[in-house]
Design an enzyme around this catalytic site. Structure first.
Site, PDB file in Angstrom:
ATOM      1  N   HIS A 155       0.887  -1.223  -0.211  1.00 48.28           N
ATOM      2  CA  HIS A 155       0.022   0.109  -0.034  1.00 48.28           C
ATOM      3  C   HIS A 155       0.786   1.162  -0.108  1.00 48.28           C
ATOM      4  CE1 HIS A 155      -3.637   2.437   1.434  1.00 48.28           C
ATOM      5  NE2 HIS A 155      -2.596   3.241   1.830  1.00 48.28           N
ATOM      6  N   GLU A 156       1.803   1.435   1.054  1.00 48.62           N
ATOM      7  CA  GLU A 156       2.739   2.406   1.152  1.00 48.62           C
ATOM      8  C   GLU A 156       3.571   2.698  -0.289  1.00 48.62           C
ATOM      9  OE1 GLU A 156       1.968   4.562   3.365  1.00 48.62           O
ATOM     10  OE2 GLU A 156       0.856   3.340   4.484  1.00 48.62           O
TER      11      GLU A 156
END
Ligand SMILES: *[C@@H]1O[C@H](CO)[C@@H](O)[C@H](O)[C@H]1NC(C)=O
Ligand SMILES: *[C@@H]1O[C@H](CO)[C@@H](O)[C@H](O)[C@H]1NC(C)=O
Ligand SMILES: *[C@@H]1O[C@H](CO)[C@@H](O)[C@H](O)[C@H]1NC(C)=O
Ligand SMILES: *[C@@H]1O[C@H](CO)[C@@H](O)[C@H](O)[C@H]1NC(C)=O
Length: 336
Positions: A155-156
């Site tokens: 996600h990051e």
């Protein structure tokens, strides 16, 4: 005098760490030379190194599937702070430094607590500055909130590398759809759940009730929360809630929720995260890997610099000799 000034400037610019530029490259589907740096103020704990390795190894597999066999993590350097004990296996860093790391491990920045985040103040599709994880996030499990750390990393990474944005919005958790229904801000709309208000919580269980509609706003009352069902079939999206078991993909043109009032729609003109990712430079040069084999696990290098002092000696007398002396002194100090 001017010559000397130029020389000093050159030396300073040449030897000081460069301002924020990542060393990451993508070759034959593998990301290379990612730098993960631990802040010198973090207390020594080897479990952190182990946790970073596990997170990135797990992330590599998730990333590979989420990008339809296009990319994975090939090698990573972990920069150990000078404040920690030295080990014979640690190598000297070359250009790697805390200031230009892609990922930092540091105490919480007040605004975010232990929630991981990526600093990205650019436009849609632009790269970010760095990802921040706290030691507490890496050392304690909070599975129900974050899901597996490897998924959080993906996600990051999507924020950092491809400039896509969150598909949730804590400030506007609900919106009124074109069909005039109240919907939770989410991607995709296939994520099912219930809209409830928590009344009383005791020993891990809570009494909830259905949300009421606020006649003024037409939306649910302020305390209303969307609680996704544990059991889902929807696979997207990683930029909405990577903690759901079924979620392993990004929202595509087909599944993207263009109505949700979230940052992804605002910044990327209602385009899906997958469409933005596919247009990135990375994906112009990466076709899916053939066959059915999984890529190799990432390789980690542990780097630690020795304490060193770099000082600038300035001399006011005019002779070339001092310039030479200055040069030699400077060279010596750099090489300690
Ligand atoms: C990563 O792999 C590439 C290609 O094999 C190599 O050139 C590079 O030195 C490696 N970096 C690290 C940190 O292992
Ligand atoms: C390292 O962190 C783990 C998990 O929080 C903890 O159990 C352990 O005591 C810590 N070790 C040291 C040396 O602080
Ligand atoms: C888990 O997350 C919650 C909410 O952010 C926090 O209050 C709690 O301290 C966390 N637990 C651990 C062990 O990190
Ligand atoms: C899942 O969510 C729907 C609402 O979208 C709800 O009607 C249903 O009861 C939920 N299922 C479970 C197992 O909680």
């Amino acid at each position: 005098m001017v010559f000397r000034l130029k020389l000093i400037l050159f030396l300073v610019l040449h030897f000081l760490p460069k301002v924020k530029s990542s060393m990451v490259s993508l070759n034959n589907n593998g990301y290379e030379d990612i730098v993960i740096a631990i802040n010198p103020s973090v207390p020594e704990n080897e479990t952190l190194i182990q946790s970073i390795k596990e997170m990135v190894t797990e992330a590599s597999t998730y990333l590979f599937h989420a990008t339809e066999r296009r990319v994975y993590f090939r090698n990573v350097s972990i920069l150990i702070p000078v404040t920690w004990e030295s080990k014979s296996e640690y190598l000297m860093p070359k250009q790697e430094s805390y200031d230009q790391a892609d990922v930092i491990v540091a105490d919480p920045y007040l605004k975010y607590g232990d929630d991981p985040y990526t600093l990205q103040y650019g436009q849609c599709g632009e790269k970010g500055q760095y990802i921040h994880f706290t030691p507490n996030f890496l050392l304690t499990d909070n599975m129900s909130i974050y899901g597996p750390r490897g998924k959080v990393f993906v996600h990051e990474w999507a924020h950092l590398r491809w400039g896509v944005f969150d598909e949730y919005n804590v400030d506007r958790p609900f919106y009124i759809s074109r069909k005039n229904t109240i919907e939770a801000t989410r991607c995709s709309t296939h994520i099912t759940g219930m809209n409830v208000v928590f009344n009383e919580c005791k020993g891990g269980s809570c009494i909830t009730r259905q949300c009421r509609r606020d006649s003024k706003t037409g939306l649910y009352e302020a305390k209303c929360t969307f609680i996704p069902n544990k059991s889902q079939t929807a696979r997207d999206s990683i930029m909405f809630m990577q903690n759901l078991n079924s979620v392993t993909e990004f929202c595509t043109a087909k599944t993207h929720n263009t109505e949700a009032p979230n940052l992804q729609n605002k910044m990327c003109n209602h385009k899906s995260t997958w469409d933005v990712i596919k247009e990135s430079d990375d994906f112009q040069n990466a076709s899916p890997m053939t066959g059915t084999n999984l890529p190799p696990h990432p390789i980690f290098s542990l780097l630690k610099s020795k304490h060193r002092v770099v000082c600038l000696v300035l001399d006011k007398s005019g002779s070339m000799n001092t310039v030479r002396q200055f040069l030699l002194t400077f060279k010596y100090l750099i090489e300690i």
